[in-house]
Design a protein around this motif. Structure first.
Motif, PDB file in Angstrom:
ATOM      1  N   ALA A   1     -12.038  94.771  92.619  1.00  0.00           N
ATOM      2  CA  ALA A   1     -12.009  94.967  93.935  1.00  0.00           C
ATOM      3  C   ALA A   1     -11.723  93.689  94.781  1.00  0.00           C
ATOM      4  O   ALA A   1     -10.934  93.644  95.646  1.00  0.00           O
ATOM      5  N   MET A   2     -12.085  92.504  94.152  1.00  0.00           N
ATOM      6  CA  MET A   2     -11.741  91.018  94.733  1.00  0.00           C
ATOM      7  C   MET A   2     -10.197  90.913  94.461  1.00  0.00           C
ATOM      8  O   MET A   2      -9.340  90.773  95.355  1.00  0.00           O
ATOM      9  N   SER A   3      -9.580  91.466  93.365  1.00  0.00           N
ATOM     10  CA  SER A   3      -8.037  91.135  93.064  1.00  0.00           C
ATOM     11  C   SER A   3      -7.418  92.304  94.028  1.00  0.00           C
ATOM     12  O   SER A   3      -6.256  91.799  94.626  1.00  0.00           O
ATOM     13  N   LEU A   4      -7.877  93.469  94.288  1.00  0.00           N
ATOM     14  CA  LEU A   4      -7.049  94.448  95.006  1.00  0.00           C
ATOM     15  C   LEU A   4      -7.036  93.878  96.344  1.00  0.00           C
ATOM     16  O   LEU A   4      -6.270  94.082  97.261  1.00  0.00           O
ATOM     17  N   SER A   5      -8.205  93.547  96.794  1.00  0.00           N
ATOM     18  CA  SER A   5      -8.434  93.029  98.256  1.00  0.00           C
ATOM     19  C   SER A   5      -7.526  91.888  98.663  1.00  0.00           C
ATOM     20  O   SER A   5      -6.827  91.584  99.597  1.00  0.00           O
ATOM     21  N   CYS A   6      -7.514  90.948  97.673  1.00  0.00           N
ATOM     22  CA  CYS A   6      -6.657  89.680  97.829  1.00  0.00           C
ATOM     23  C   CYS A   6      -5.219  90.031  97.715  1.00  0.00           C
ATOM     24  O   CYS A   6      -4.318  89.464  98.802  1.00  0.00           O
ATOM     25  N   GLN A   7      -4.714  91.025  96.811  1.00  0.00           N
ATOM     26  CA  GLN A   7      -3.396  91.574  97.078  1.00  0.00           C
ATOM     27  C   GLN A   7      -3.156  92.167  98.219  1.00  0.00           C
ATOM     28  O   GLN A   7      -1.891  91.890  98.769  1.00  0.00           O
ATOM     29  N   LEU A   8      -3.891  92.925  98.691  1.00  0.00           N
ATOM     30  CA  LEU A   8      -3.649  93.518  99.804  1.00  0.00           C
ATOM     31  C   LEU A   8      -3.611  92.672 101.374  1.00  0.00           C
ATOM     32  O   LEU A   8      -2.879  92.716 102.216  1.00  0.00           O
ATOM     33  N   ASN A   9      -4.523  91.607 101.037  1.00  0.00           N
ATOM     34  CA  ASN A   9      -4.554  90.639 102.112  1.00  0.00           C
ATOM     35  C   ASN A   9      -3.165  89.928 102.355  1.00  0.00           C
ATOM     36  O   ASN A   9      -2.677  89.630 103.354  1.00  0.00           O
ATOM     37  N   TRP A  10      -2.890  89.386 101.045  1.00  0.00           N
ATOM     38  CA  TRP A  10      -1.586  88.632 101.107  1.00  0.00           C
ATOM     39  C   TRP A  10      -0.184  89.571 101.575  1.00  0.00           C
ATOM     40  O   TRP A  10       0.699  89.143 102.081  1.00  0.00           O
ATOM     41  N   THR A  11      -0.378  90.695 101.132  1.00  0.00           N
ATOM     42  CA  THR A  11       0.882  91.876 101.530  1.00  0.00           C
ATOM     43  C   THR A  11       0.829  91.893 102.996  1.00  0.00           C
ATOM     44  O   THR A  11       1.785  91.754 103.557  1.00  0.00           O
ATOM     45  N   CYS A  12      -0.298  92.007 103.405  1.00  0.00           N
ATOM     46  CA  CYS A  12      -0.335  92.364 104.972  1.00  0.00           C
ATOM     47  C   CYS A  12       0.023  90.807 105.673  1.00  0.00           C
ATOM     48  O   CYS A  12       0.685  91.004 106.785  1.00  0.00           O
ATOM     49  N   ASN A  13      -0.229  89.659 105.115  1.00  0.00           N
ATOM     50  CA  ASN A  13      -0.092  88.397 105.570  1.00  0.00           C
ATOM     51  C   ASN A  13       1.824  88.300 105.748  1.00  0.00           C
ATOM     52  O   ASN A  13       2.168  87.994 106.525  1.00  0.00           O
TER      53      ASN A  13
ATOM     54  N   ALA B   1     -16.949  91.411  97.952  1.00  0.00           N
ATOM     55  CA  ALA B   1     -17.898  90.971  96.851  1.00  0.00           C
ATOM     56  C   ALA B   1     -19.215  91.784  96.901  1.00  0.00           C
ATOM     57  O   ALA B   1     -19.691  92.181  95.892  1.00  0.00           O
ATOM     58  N   GLU B   2     -19.866  92.059  97.924  1.00  0.00           N
ATOM     59  CA  GLU B   2     -20.994  92.671  97.984  1.00  0.00           C
ATOM     60  C   GLU B   2     -20.843  94.045  98.030  1.00  0.00           C
ATOM     61  O   GLU B   2     -22.160  94.861  97.989  1.00  0.00           O
ATOM     62  N   MET B   3     -19.670  94.758  98.302  1.00  0.00           N
ATOM     63  CA  MET B   3     -19.743  96.131  98.517  1.00  0.00           C
ATOM     64  C   MET B   3     -19.660  96.887  97.314  1.00  0.00           C
ATOM     65  O   MET B   3     -20.045  98.035  97.221  1.00  0.00           O
ATOM     66  N   PHE B   4     -19.467  95.920  96.140  1.00  0.00           N
ATOM     67  CA  PHE B   4     -19.167  96.883  94.784  1.00  0.00           C
ATOM     68  C   PHE B   4     -20.140  96.601  93.524  1.00  0.00           C
ATOM     69  O   PHE B   4     -20.663  95.053  93.896  1.00  0.00           O
ATOM     70  N   ASP B   5     -20.448  97.247  92.716  1.00  0.00           N
ATOM     71  CA  ASP B   5     -21.311  96.587  91.794  1.00  0.00           C
ATOM     72  C   ASP B   5     -20.803  95.596  90.780  1.00  0.00           C
ATOM     73  O   ASP B   5     -19.510  95.509  90.906  1.00  0.00           O
ATOM     74  N   GLY B   6     -21.314  94.890  90.020  1.00  0.00           N
ATOM     75  CA  GLY B   6     -21.093  93.719  89.416  1.00  0.00           C
ATOM     76  C   GLY B   6     -19.855  94.023  88.613  1.00  0.00           C
ATOM     77  O   GLY B   6     -18.809  93.049  88.375  1.00  0.00           O
ATOM     78  N   LYS B   7     -19.814  95.153  87.876  1.00  0.00           N
ATOM     79  CA  LYS B   7     -18.866  95.308  86.923  1.00  0.00           C
ATOM     80  C   LYS B   7     -17.448  95.482  87.649  1.00  0.00           C
ATOM     81  O   LYS B   7     -16.274  95.481  87.019  1.00  0.00           O
ATOM     82  N   TYR B   8     -17.334  95.897  88.788  1.00  0.00           N
ATOM     83  CA  TYR B   8     -16.129  96.152  89.772  1.00  0.00           C
ATOM     84  C   TYR B   8     -15.695  95.232  90.458  1.00  0.00           C
ATOM     85  O   TYR B   8     -14.778  95.173  91.179  1.00  0.00           O
TER      86      TYR B   8
END
Length: 118
Positions: A103-115, A92-99
């Motif tokens: 970014a959180m959606s993509l990271s969550c999808q990647l996290n669950w895919t890896c899980n 959440a801190e890596m990206f500007d507010g509008k992104y």
């Protein structure tokens, strides 16, 4: 059968670990800005490693099952203090507010895919 003879009712064990989970998350909220994220991640990793060692030794019969139960509770506590919440904050801190949402959606999808693959 992991805790046969230690906790008679599985619901009590689940409730106990869930309560420890909530309390450790609250402790993480209090410590995050005071101690720093890197410090919490390092302590979290070390505590989880030592807890895993104790759990394995208990399963091999070197310690009692009660020690294994305490080690599982300790593992959950250390996870929730560092490696549980902090990676979500970093994204959440890596990206500007509008992104942040994308970014959180993509990271969550990647996290669950890896899980899923693990």
């Amino acid at each position: 059968l992991f805790f046969d003879g230690v906790i008679d009712d599985p619901l009590v064990g689940t409730t106990l670990i869930g309560a420890i989970n909530v309390l450790a998350t609250y402790v993480a909220l209090l410590l995050m800005d005071r101690c720093g994220r890197r410090t919490l991640i390092m302590w979290s990793s070390a505590g989880m490693f030592l807890s895993c060692v104790v759990i394995v030794l208990a399963l091999l019969g070197y310690f009692s099952k009660m020690v294994a139960l305490v080690a599982v509770a300790t593992y959950v506590s250390f996870f929730e203090i560092g490696l549980g919440p902090i990676p979500w904050l970093i994204v959440a801190e890596m990206f500007d507010g509008k992104y942040v949402t994308a970014a959180m959606s993509l990271s969550c999808q990647l996290n669950w895919t890896c899980n899923f693959f693990v």
